[in-house]
Design an enzyme around this catalytic site. Structure first.
Site, PDB file in Angstrom:
ATOM      1  N   ARG A   3       1.601  -3.744  12.719  1.00  0.00           N
ATOM      2  CA  ARG A   3       0.991  -3.962  14.030  1.00  0.00           C
ATOM      3  C   ARG A   3       1.592  -5.226  14.642  1.00  0.00           C
ATOM      4  NH1 ARG A   3      -0.213   0.584  13.867  1.00  0.00           N
ATOM      5  NH2 ARG A   3      -2.271   1.558  14.071  1.00  0.00           N
ATOM      6  N   SER A  32       5.740   6.985  12.938  1.00  0.00           N
ATOM      7  CA  SER A  32       5.189   8.205  12.320  1.00  0.00           C
ATOM      8  C   SER A  32       5.520   9.449  13.141  1.00  0.00           C
ATOM      9  CB  SER A  32       3.675   8.068  12.168  1.00  0.00           C
ATOM     10  OG  SER A  32       3.080   7.890  13.433  1.00  0.00           O
ATOM     11  N   PRO A  65      -2.729  -8.692  -6.550  1.00  0.00           N
ATOM     12  CA  PRO A  65      -1.608  -7.992  -7.186  1.00  0.00           C
ATOM     13  C   PRO A  65      -1.926  -6.505  -7.320  1.00  0.00           C
ATOM     14  CG  PRO A  65      -2.266  -9.928  -8.461  1.00  0.00           C
ATOM     15  CD  PRO A  65      -3.293  -9.754  -7.379  1.00  0.00           C
ATOM     16  N   ARG A  66      -0.885  -5.667  -7.221  1.00  0.00           N
ATOM     17  CA  ARG A  66      -1.072  -4.213  -7.342  1.00  0.00           C
ATOM     18  C   ARG A  66      -0.130  -3.692  -8.421  1.00  0.00           C
ATOM     19  NH1 ARG A  66      -3.006  -2.232  -1.699  1.00  0.00           N
ATOM     20  NH2 ARG A  66      -3.108  -0.302  -2.863  1.00  0.00           N
ATOM     21  N   SER A 117      -1.989  -3.667   6.623  1.00  0.00           N
ATOM     22  CA  SER A 117      -2.855  -3.336   7.763  1.00  0.00           C
ATOM     23  C   SER A 117      -3.177  -4.628   8.521  1.00  0.00           C
ATOM     24  CB  SER A 117      -4.113  -2.627   7.298  1.00  0.00           C
ATOM     25  OG  SER A 117      -4.728  -3.399   6.317  1.00  0.00           O
ATOM     26  N   HIS A 133       6.880   2.203  18.956  1.00  0.00           N
ATOM     27  CA  HIS A 133       5.791   2.618  18.056  1.00  0.00           C
ATOM     28  C   HIS A 133       5.892   4.125  17.733  1.00  0.00           C
ATOM     29  CE1 HIS A 133       1.438   1.534  16.690  1.00  0.00           C
ATOM     30  NE2 HIS A 133       1.996   2.421  15.876  1.00  0.00           N
ATOM     31  N   GLY A 160       0.860  -1.186   0.000  1.00  0.00           N
ATOM     32  CA  GLY A 160       0.000   0.000   0.000  1.00  0.00           C
ATOM     33  C   GLY A 160       0.895   1.235   0.000  1.00  0.00           C
ATOM     34  N   ARG A 199      -3.220  -9.033  -0.683  1.00  0.00           N
ATOM     35  CA  ARG A 199      -4.443  -9.785  -0.997  1.00  0.00           C
ATOM     36  C   ARG A 199      -4.598  -9.971  -2.506  1.00  0.00           C
ATOM     37  NH1 ARG A 199      -8.913  -7.203   2.860  1.00  0.00           N
ATOM     38  NH2 ARG A 199      -7.431  -7.085   4.523  1.00  0.00           N
TER      39      ARG A 199
HETATM   40  O1  LIG Z   1      -1.548   3.659  12.450  1.00  0.00           O
HETATM   41  C1  LIG Z   1      -0.708   4.555  12.495  1.00  0.00           C
HETATM   42  O2  LIG Z   1      -0.835   5.637  11.892  1.00  0.00           O
HETATM   43  C2  LIG Z   1       0.511   4.444  13.348  1.00  0.00           C
HETATM   44  O3  LIG Z   1       0.795   3.127  13.637  1.00  0.00           O
HETATM   45  C3  LIG Z   1       0.352   5.251  14.615  1.00  0.00           C
HETATM   46  O4  LIG Z   1      -0.599   4.643  15.386  1.00  0.00           O
END
Ligand SMILES: O=C(O)[C@H](O)CO
Length: 328
Positions: free
Chosen positions: A246, A297, A188-189, A218, A294, A163, A186
């Protein structure tokens, strides 16, 4: 009635940059959880009672209990994250509560942090720094292969997810003259993959062929524990695993065993289960495992942009306008 009591009520789960707070205060009656300790579930259930809008972080589980606690006037939830696994979106839809996340603005910072984990694991940075601090530098001088790391150039990269963020990482890796970029997703892109020559493969093929495996998809129910003992057995013994998605996607007990027994080479994780990871967690005792809290970002620029985007979405929903980044 004073003007401020006519403004919509907004609860903000933690302090945010003053510029964004000033914007919010001009258009909402804002209550903020000011403490540097996260609020307990009960604290924020109490705080959302009667609000029109709620500015949340991913640790806030949005479910029936929370929506009931807030009440039927709740119009919008803005999450400071791209990930939305903490939100029951169907229920929000059913209740007419608008939901927005922060895609796009986190891509650069997250990709740069992924690169730092990839490089740190490849260069054995943690062991190098520790070795210097422990006075091992001189002692080990005789061995030319002390702390010999891995090179990205010439390696096979395996992207789990291509993504926005996965693609941004893959593009950065391409500049390191890798031999091949594989990806699994999931579907092809081609629109993302073709310009960088990335090849769509099965998950197992990706595990077996890659020198670096980067998780950038995700999280959902179907990929919970995807990286389990069987997956680690398929990987190269020198393989480096990086996770900026995650923690749930990786079975951490299996990862610990794989790192400890040399089933794989090293890992760099920005996400874990649980978060925060307790200092006593066995993963933290492994020299070939780097864990960051974490923060992928978390640059000043991106943090502010995320807060501004949450604010924009809240304003739009409160004014009955289309959201910038709606989830439905
Ligand atoms: O999902 C997100 O943007 C990062 O993992 C921060 O939570």
């Amino acid at each position: 009635m004073s003007l401020s009591t006519q403004l919509p009520k907004l609860f903000v789960i933690r302090p945010i940059p003053p510029t964004v707070m000033a914007r919010l205060r001009r258009r909402c009656q804002v209550t903020v959880h000011e403490s540097d300790q996260a609020p307990t579930r009960q604290e924020y259930l109490d705080a959302v009672r009667g609000v029109d809008a709620f500015f949340i972080l991913p640790f806030v589980k949005v479910d029936k209990e929370l929506l009931d606690a807030a009440g039927p006037q709740l119009k919008v939830i803005g999450t400071f994250s791209v990930g939305v696994e903490h939100i029951d979106i169907d229920l929000c839809k059913e209740r007419g509560v608008k939901v927005a996340n922060t895609p796009g603005v986190v891509t650069t910072a997250t990709a740069e942090h992924a690169m730092s984990l990839i490089l740190a694991a490849a260069c054995r940075l943690r062991e190098g720094i520790q070795g210097v601090n422990d006075g091992l530098w001189g002692n080990k001088w005789e061995s030319g292969l002390w702390l010999a790391g891995a090179e990205i150039a010439g390696s096979v990269i395996g992207m789990v997810g291509l993504g926005r963020i996965g693609l941004a990482i893959a593009k950065r890796l391409a500049a390191f003259e890798v031999s091949k970029i594989l990806y699994t997703a999931r579907n092809p892109r081609p629109e993302s993959a073709d310009p960088i020559g990335a090849e769509y493969v099965t998950f197992n093929d990706l595990l077996e062929q890659s020198d670096f495996v980067v998780i950038a998809c995700s999280a959902n129910d179907s990929n919970k524990g995807l990286f389990n003992a069987e997956a680690f057995k398929r990987m190269k013994k020198t393989s480096i695993l990086v996770n900026i998605a995650r923690g749930t996607i990786v079975d951490q007990d299996a990862l610990y065993e794989a790192l400890k027994t040399g089933e794989i080479g090293a890992a760099g994780l920005d996400v874990t289960t649980p978060e925060p990871l307790p200092p006593s967690d066995p993963l933290l005792g492994l020299p070939n495992c780097i864990v960051t809290p974490h923060i992928a970002s978390c640059t000043v620029t991106t943090h502010t942009a995320m807060c501004d985007l949450v604010a924009d979405n809240i304003f739009a929903a409160l004014e009955g306008k289309p959201l910038k980044t709606p989830l439905y």
